[in-house]
Design an enzyme around this catalytic site. Structure first.
Site, PDB file in Angstrom:
ATOM      1  N   TYR A  63      44.453  68.905 -81.320  1.00 12.25           N
ATOM      2  CA  TYR A  63      45.058  68.807 -82.382  1.00 12.25           C
ATOM      3  C   TYR A  63      45.875  69.983 -82.543  1.00 12.25           C
ATOM      4  CZ  TYR A  63      46.455  68.995 -87.248  1.00 12.25           C
ATOM      5  OH  TYR A  63      47.345  68.703 -88.536  1.00 12.25           O
TER       6      TYR A  63
ATOM      7  N   GLU B  93      53.149  67.389 -86.771  1.00 15.92           N
ATOM      8  CA  GLU B  93      51.578  67.061 -86.499  1.00 15.92           C
ATOM      9  C   GLU B  93      51.393  66.579 -85.097  1.00 15.92           C
ATOM     10  OE1 GLU B  93      48.914  64.449 -88.664  1.00 15.92           O
ATOM     11  OE2 GLU B  93      47.804  66.296 -89.011  1.00 15.92           O
TER      12      GLU B  93
END
Ligand code: ADP
Ligand code: MG
Length: 398
Positions: free
Chosen positions: A119, A207
Site C-alpha cells: 500500500y 492512493e
C-alpha cells in the site's frame, strides 16, 4: 474532484510511473478488439466507478457467473463474456453505500503475475502543511482494517516542500516495504515520480493499492485513485476535462454552477444558510431536536437574489426534503435580498413542504415584511432555537 482509475493511470504514466498497459471499454462490442490489442495471455476486466473496494464488491440483482467488480480473464472469449456481464450493472462496494454505482465504463488491463502487494499513498497533511507518504507492506484490500488493528504496519513521513523528494525519502519507502537491490532502486525512482506528479497536478490524495512486485521483479501500480484539489482546478483544464458527471450528485453539480457550497446528505430537513459555520450549527441543532439535515448549504456572504433562488430550487427538487429551514444572519448579506430570493423561488416552484424562515441582521424588518406580505404559508421564527424546533415539529419528528 475525483477521476477514474484508468484516467489516473494515464496521468501517472506522463510522469514515468510504471502502470500496466490497458484500454478503456465503454461498449461491449469493443471488448474483443481491446483484448486482441493487449494480446494476453492474462487480462483484467475492471469496473470504473468512483469508489474503491471493487474487487470485493457485489453486483445488485445477482446473476449466474458474477464475481465482483474486478475479474481475471484468460482468453479473448472470457474477456468478452465478463465485459457483457459487468457493463450497465450496479456495483455495491464498501465505499459506494447500499445504493451502489452503475458501471458504465470498464478498463481492460494486462494481467500481472503478483508476488507481493503493498500500500502506498500521498496526501496533504494539514498538521505539517506538507505532502505526506503513507506506506505499508500490508497492501491489497482493507487498508482501513490494517490501520485500525495493526497500526505498527504503517509507515508515514512528510516531505519538506523546499527540498522536494530527496533520495533518502525513496530509501525510506524501500525500507518500509522491505525491498533491497534493484527493487529498492525502483522504489526510490517511484517515490520521486509520484511526488512530482502530486505537486504538478495539485492533487489532494493519490492512493496506490496495491503497489505490486511482479514475478518479473518489477514494481508496478496496479490500482490508482486520485482526488484533485478543487481550488486548483482552474490551473488544470486537462484534468477538468476528465470529469465524469454521471459519478457526481446531480444536485451538487447544479450547485457548483451557481457557486454554492452544497453537500447532499441523507436527512429530511433542507437547509439554506449563509456562512459555513452557521450552516454547521444549523445542522447540529436540527439533529439536537431529533431530525436530520438533507444537505449542507452555504449560500455565501454576498449572495444575490438569483443565487438564493437557485439554492432554493436545488433544495426543493430533492425528494427526501420534507421541510425547509432558511437561517440567515444578514451581515454583508441583506435580509430583504434573501426574502426576495426565497419568495421568487417559491413563486416559481411552489411550496409543498413546511418552510421556516429565521432572519436576523441587516434589513431584517424589511425582509420579514416581504415574507409576511407574500401570502405564502411561511413560518417565521425568532431565533435559531425557535426555528429548529418549529421545522422539526412541522415534519412530525418532534
Ligand atoms: P479495488 O481496490 O477497487 O478492489 P483494485 O484495482 O485494487 O480494485 O483490484 C483489486 C485486486 O485485483 C488487486 O488487489 C489485485 O490483487 C487484483 N488486480 C487488479 N489489477 C490487476 C492486474 N492488472 N493484474 C493482476 N491482478 C490485478
Ligand atoms: Mg485497490
Amino acid at each position: 474532484m475525483n477521476i477514474h482509475e484508468y484516467q489516473a493511470k494515464a496521468v501517472l504514466r506522463e510522469f514515468g510511473v510504471p502502470v500496466s498497459r490497458g484500454v478503456p471499454v465503454l461498449k461491449a462490442s469493443d471488448a474483443g478488439a481491446a483484448a486482441k490489442e493487449l494480446g494476453g495471455p492474462l487480462w483484467v476486466v475492471k469496473s470504473q466507478i468512483h469508489a474503491g473496494g471493487r474487487g470485493k464488491g457485489k453486483f445488485k440483482e445477482p446473476e449466474a457467473g458474477d464475481k465482483g467488480g474486478v475479474r481475471l480473464a484468460r482468453s479473448v472469449e472470457e474477456v468478452e463474456t465478463f465485459v457483457s456481464q459487468m457493463l450497465g450493472r450496479t456495483l455495491v462496494t464498501a465505499q459506494t453505500g447500499p445504493a451502489g454505482k452503475e458501471v458504465n465504463r470498464l478498463y481492460l488491463e494486462d494481467g500481472s503475475d503478483i508476488e507481493k502487494e503493498f500500500y502506498l499513498s500521498l496526501l496533504v497533511d494539514r498538521s505539517t502543511s506538507r505532502v505526506a507518504f503513507v506506506v505499508s507492506t500490508e497492501g491489497g484490500v482493507d487498508i482501513e482494517e490494517v490501520a485500525h488493528h495493526r497500526p505498527e504496519k504503517i509507515v508515514a513521513f512528510s516531505i519538506d516542500p523546499v527540498t522536494g523528494a530527496l533520495p533518502h525519502h525513496g530509501r525510506t519507502v524501500a525500507k518500509a516495504l522491505g525491498l533491497s537491490g534493484d527493487l529498492a532502486k525502483q522504489a526510490e525512482k517511484l517515490t520521486a515520480q509520484l511526488y512530482a506528479a502530486f505537486v504538478a497536478k495539485d492533487m489532494a490524495m493519490l492512493e496506490i493499492n496495491p503497489l505490486v512486485v511482479s514475478s518479473e521483479g518489477l514494481l508496478k501500480c496496479l490500482d490508482a485513485k486520485i482526488s484533485f484539489d478543487s481550488n486548483a482546478l482552474y490551473r488544470h483544464p486537462e484534468i477538468v476535462a476528465l470529469r465524469d458527471e454521471t459519478e457526481e450528485d446531480a444536485k451538487e453539480i447544479e450547485a457548483s454552477k451557481h457557486d454554492l457550497n452544497y453537500v447532499a446528505l441523507d436527512g429530511e430537513i433542507g437547509c439554506m444558510v449563509n456562512g459555513a459555520g452557521l450552516a454547521m450549527a444549523t445542522m447540529d441543532i436540527i439533529k439536537l431536536y431529533g431530525a436530520e439535515p438533507a444537505n449542507f448549504l452555504d449560500v455565501g456572504g454576498g449572495a444575490t437574489r438569483d443565487k438564493v433562488t437557485a439554492a432554493f430550487k436545488i433544495i426543493t427538487a430533492d425528494p427526501k426534503v420534507k421541510g425547509i429551514l432558511v437561517n440567515i444572519f444578514g451581515g454583508i448579506m441583506k435580509c430583504d435580498v434573501i426574502a426576495e430570493g426565497v419568495i421568487a423561488a417559491v413563486k416559481e416552484v411552489g411550496l409543498e413542504t413546511p418552510l421556516v424562515v429565521r432572519l436576523e441582521g441587516t434589513n431584517v424588518d424589511l425582509g420579514k415584511k416581504i415574507i409576511a406580505e407574500s401570502g405564502f404559508n411561511v413560518i417565521a421564527a425568532d431565533d435559531l432555537d425557535d426555528a429548529a424546533q418549529k421545522i422539526v415539529s412541522a415534519v412530525g419528528k418532534a
